[in-house]
Write a protein that holds these residues in place. Structure first.
Motif, mmCIF file in Angstrom:
data_model
loop_
_atom_site.group_PDB
_atom_site.id
_atom_site.type_symbol
_atom_site.label_atom_id
_atom_site.label_comp_id
_atom_site.label_asym_id
_atom_site.label_seq_id
_atom_site.Cartn_x
_atom_site.Cartn_y
_atom_site.Cartn_z
ATOM 1 N N HIS A 265 28.306 49.838 -106.722
ATOM 2 C CA HIS A 265 28.967 49.529 -105.454
ATOM 3 C C HIS A 265 30.488 49.625 -105.561
ATOM 4 O O HIS A 265 31.160 50.015 -104.599
ATOM 5 C CB HIS A 265 28.557 48.133 -104.984
ATOM 6 N N THR A 294 23.628 51.789 -101.227
ATOM 7 C CA THR A 294 24.478 52.589 -100.338
ATOM 8 C C THR A 294 25.804 51.894 -100.101
ATOM 9 O O THR A 294 25.948 50.696 -100.352
ATOM 10 C CB THR A 294 23.795 52.811 -98.967
ATOM 11 N N TRP A 295 26.783 52.648 -99.619
ATOM 12 C CA TRP A 295 28.097 52.113 -99.305
ATOM 13 C C TRP A 295 28.752 53.014 -98.271
ATOM 14 O O TRP A 295 28.253 54.098 -97.967
ATOM 15 C CB TRP A 295 28.966 52.020 -100.571
ATOM 16 N N GLY A 296 29.855 52.569 -97.745
ATOM 17 C CA GLY A 296 30.571 53.354 -96.738
ATOM 18 C C GLY A 296 30.372 52.780 -95.344
ATOM 19 O O GLY A 296 29.560 51.881 -95.120
ATOM 20 N N ARG A 298 29.292 52.277 -91.402
ATOM 21 C CA ARG A 298 28.023 52.470 -90.706
ATOM 22 C C ARG A 298 28.007 53.841 -90.021
ATOM 23 O O ARG A 298 28.980 54.259 -89.413
ATOM 24 C CB ARG A 298 27.828 51.373 -89.677
ATOM 25 N N ARG A 301 26.909 56.303 -94.193
ATOM 26 C CA ARG A 301 26.721 55.660 -95.489
ATOM 27 C C ARG A 301 26.200 56.684 -96.495
ATOM 28 O O ARG A 301 25.479 57.621 -96.158
ATOM 29 C CB ARG A 301 25.754 54.478 -95.379
ATOM 30 N N ARG A 348 20.717 55.290 -91.867
ATOM 31 C CA ARG A 348 20.544 53.826 -91.727
ATOM 32 C C ARG A 348 20.633 53.484 -90.237
ATOM 33 O O ARG A 348 21.509 53.962 -89.541
ATOM 34 C CB ARG A 348 21.612 53.059 -92.496
#
Length: 348
Positions: A265, A294-296, A298, A301, A348
């Motif tokens: 992360h 996941t990251w970033g 919305r 991601r 997502r």
């Protein structure tokens, strides 16, 4: 790989006091210092004339510093793959050249051409099979506990062959041979395996950090599974990535699940490689969690491609959504391709 220019050999035994110069050293003492058996020294003397230049009838052989220099040249050449007869001719030629140059005041003997690689020494040979001469030389140097020669062969192998080929054709066969010898003969060969492993690790790390790339490419995250202490393959991977200008972050051995997930992360790697030598350290649930991370912002991601590498994963197969390359070449190709991509979109 044959060096383009000869390298001067430096005698292990430098000339000592006048008393040593005059009396010389016995065969046993010379053999012990050079890391060969007295039987081998006597055999070379009998077959190839590698022996004291001057002897007295009825006395034991005594080796002068000049004689020792010739013998050490013989040891270095055979350790690099030169057949004993050829090595003996080269070593004696160097001594003859020194004799011719003697009036020109103390010049060292002309160095003989060097060749990498060798078979192992005496009855303590590591059976490496049909391999490159560099591998034979590495095995022989390890058996002799010759650290300088071991490092030289490793560095020159990487320079000449590249990391992947040097690992596959030089380092791995020697490491496996040392491991087999240790398993069969027990503690007798622990020192050989430890010395070889330590220097392989040192040279690989040296190659990995020699020119750490500063690029916008997302880094590769390298880690061993929880409880996994074997990291040499990870170090070989890191060195190969540096060779291709791919940035990486190395977490090393026995990385706890929480630590690996936190690192994922924080770094946002393009690809994560989890190494397991043994099936007991191949944590499928951890691999699944890393693959799902996941990251970033919305709507855009991203996640990491997960590579589960090593024999520990083979028995149970790669976890869903991961890749399990079988060779260093395949792994590095996969890591490079994934790292150079802009990201792995995750809906997502």
């Amino acid at each position: 790989m044959t060096p383009s220019s000869p390298v001067r050999e430096t005698p292990v035994l430098s000339p000592g006091p006048d008393s040593v110069e005059e009396a010389g050293l016995p065969t046993g003492a010379v053999a012990q210092t050079l890391g060969v058996s007295p039987t081998t020294v006597r055999s070379w003397e009998r077959r190839y004339g590698i022996g004291p230049a001057h002897r007295e009838a009825g006395h034991h052989r005594r080796w002068s510093p000049r004689d020792i220099a010739v013998l050490e040249t013989m040891c270095h050449l055979t350790a690099r793959g030169v057949p004993p007869a050829e090595a003996a001719r080269a070593a004696l030629a160097g001594r003859d050249a020194e004799d011719r140059d003697a009036p020109a005041s103390g010049r060292e003997p002309a160095p003989a051409a060097e060749h990498p690689g060798a078979g192992a020494s005496g009855g303590r040979a590591l059976r490496v099979g049909t391999v490159r001469p560099e591998c034979r030389g590495l095995a022989r140097a390890a058996v002799r506990l010759d650290a300088a020669e071991t490092v030289r062969i490793l560095r020159e192998s990487i320079a000449a062959l590249g990391v992947i080929e040097a690992w596959t054709e030089v380092m791995m066969p020697a490491l496996r041979a040392a491991g087999r010898k240790w398993a069969v003969d027990g503690e007798q060969y622990v020192e050989v395996e430890h010395l070889l492993s330590w220097h392989v690790s040192s040279v690989l790390r040296e190659a990995a950090i020699a020119a750490l790339p500063a690029t916008s490419t997302r880094p590769v995250l390298l880690a061993a599974g929880p409880g996994e202490q074997h990291t040499l393959p990870l170090e070989a991977t890191a060195a190969a990535l540096t060779e291709r200008a791919i940035p990486f972050r190395m977490l090393g051995g026995a990385v706890p699940p929480r630590a690996l997930l936190d690192a994922v992360h924080r770094i946002g790697p393009g690809v994560v490689m989890i190494w397991s030598q043994d099936h007991r350290t191949a944590d499928r649930e951890l691999a699944r969690q890393v693959a799902a991370a996941t990251w970033g912002p919305r709507g855009s991601r991203t996640g990491s491609l997960v590579v589960t590498a090593g024999p520990g994963w083979v028995r149970q197969g790669p976890p869903p959504g991961t890749f399990c390359p079988r060779t260093l070449q395949a792994a590095v190709d996969l890591l490079e391709g994934a790292a150079r991509k802009p990201g792995h979109p995750v809906p997502r």
